[in-house]
Design an enzyme around this catalytic site. Structure first.
Site, mmCIF file in Angstrom:
data_model
loop_
_atom_site.group_PDB
_atom_site.id
_atom_site.type_symbol
_atom_site.label_atom_id
_atom_site.label_comp_id
_atom_site.label_asym_id
_atom_site.label_seq_id
_atom_site.Cartn_x
_atom_site.Cartn_y
_atom_site.Cartn_z
ATOM 1 N N CYS A 116 1.004 5.483 5.706
ATOM 2 C CA CYS A 116 1.107 4.281 4.865
ATOM 3 C C CYS A 116 0.377 3.072 5.436
ATOM 4 O O CYS A 116 0.055 2.129 4.707
ATOM 5 C CB CYS A 116 2.571 3.918 4.639
ATOM 6 S SG CYS A 116 3.462 5.203 3.748
ATOM 7 N N HIS A 259 3.865 -3.242 2.948
ATOM 8 C CA HIS A 259 3.906 -1.891 2.389
ATOM 9 C C HIS A 259 5.292 -1.705 1.790
ATOM 10 O O HIS A 259 6.297 -1.958 2.459
ATOM 11 C CB HIS A 259 3.658 -0.823 3.442
ATOM 12 C CG HIS A 259 3.914 0.540 2.888
ATOM 13 N ND1 HIS A 259 3.134 1.061 1.880
ATOM 14 C CD2 HIS A 259 4.873 1.452 3.115
ATOM 15 C CE1 HIS A 259 3.607 2.233 1.534
ATOM 16 N NE2 HIS A 259 4.667 2.500 2.271
ATOM 17 N N ASN A 289 5.526 3.586 -4.614
ATOM 18 C CA ASN A 289 4.982 3.665 -3.257
ATOM 19 C C ASN A 289 3.684 4.466 -3.338
ATOM 20 O O ASN A 289 3.709 5.663 -3.577
ATOM 21 C CB ASN A 289 5.996 4.358 -2.341
ATOM 22 C CG ASN A 289 5.503 4.526 -0.907
ATOM 23 O OD1 ASN A 289 4.316 4.414 -0.625
ATOM 24 N ND2 ASN A 289 6.423 4.822 -0.004
#
Length: 332
Positions: A116, A259, A289
């Protein structure tokens, strides 16, 4: 090392399909209506159909180049910063170059993967190469297709993710320009390595070992609660070091682009770090996400909506599988 003289001159994005509402995901996972919204706050996400990750990345790259007023011929290096890959070999960056129709260009291509945090890691790493004059302009592309690897029997994680791509053109800022990367930091705490993983497909559990019995090993698996607990413990000290290295406090930022792994993670960030509603940029409600594409999608959204202007101080921050924490402090 002091500030690095770089600036983001163009951003772009690509979102496949028309979007899938939370109610549709409720049906897919067999949950009662409203469960996905209550658990995740993800109202919409996009899933790839026939598109490949490289085609999605190429579309985002074209838009970033156009908005920077450049063509591919102006680029010295193409980096794919993603947590998922189209295929193990070659790197996805090479496939994006081909999807752009630039397969004979010779422009160097490689991937950077810290799941990520891949975009932040790429920006940090490549800023040194730009600042040192090794490259003039770099195209960073994050292209993620999470939907193909979701385990739909794991409702918590299946409800969170979406597909998408985002790109940014990064170049050296001229003398007298305010744009720069002030400070970046990353730490990895591999006691949490098992909290977020796909075990199969590499040399540990190679593809020939796939069977109906082992299928779950080849799908994404996440222990959200364990990640939350570990990140919660580590974040305050990490942020003190990150902000201290930049000589700033949270109040000094015009914008924070985190994030957005989950709504729990967002609330943790806001509460623990004292981020105001005005500073926070939300991406997850519209896209879910999107792994490494989440942060550059947030940057692109902020630029489009006029929430990020030259000279603004922006914080990119998040966690990733590993477990890693990472962040970058920029003057946009």
């Amino acid at each position: 090392m002091g500030a690095r003289h770089i600036k983001i001159t163009g951003t772009g994005r690509y979102l496949p399909g028309t979007g899938i509402a939370a109610e549709e995901i409720d049906r897919r996972i067999g949950a009662e209506p409203g469960w996905v919204m209550r658990k995740t706050s993800v109202a919409n996400r996009h899933f790839a159909g026939e598109e490949t990750a490289s085609e999605m990345g190429a579309n985002a790259a074209r838009e970033a180049l156009e908005r920077a007023g450049l063509t591919f011929g102006d680029i010295d290096c193409l980096v794919c910063a993603s947590g998922t890959m189209q295929q193990p070999i070659p790197c996805t960056a090479a496939l994006i170059q081909r999807a752009l129709g630039e397969e004979e260009s010779g422009v160097p291509c490689f991937d950077i993967n810290s799941t990520c945090l891949s975009f932040v890691t790429a920006l940090d790493t490549l800023s040194y190469l730009i600042d040192a004059g090794r490259y003039r302009r770099i195209l960073i592309v994050s292209s993620e297709i999470a939907s193909k690897g979701l385990n739909w029997s794991d409702k918590e994680s299946a409800a969170l993710f979406g597909d998408g791509a985002a790109a940014a053109v990064v170049e050296r800022s001229a003398d007298g320009e305010v744009s720069r990367l002030l400070h970046a930091r990353m730490t990895t705490h591999s006691a949490g390595a098992r909290h977020s993983e796909i075990r199969g497909g590499g040399s540990g559990l190679p593809a020939p070992g796939y069977s109906e019995e082992t299928a779950a090993d080849y799908l994404f698996s996440m222990d959200g609660e364990a990640i939350f607990r570990q990140a919660s413990r580590l974040l305050p000290d990490f942020m003190r070091e990150l902000l201290g290295g930049a000589g700033l406090s949270m109040n000094d930022f015009n914008l924070v682009v985190p994030h957005q792994g989950s709504v729990m993670a967002m609330r943790l960030l806001q509460r623990k770090l004292g981020i105001s509603e005005e500073q926070m940029l939300y991406v997850a409600p519209d896209y879910g996400n999107v792994i490494a594409a989440s942060i550059p999608l947030g940057l692109d959204k902020a630029v489009r909506e006029g929430r990020l202007n030259r000279g603004d101080r922006v914080l990119l921050v998040g966690t990733s599988a590993g477990l890693s924490l990472g962040g970058a402090v920029l003057i946009y």
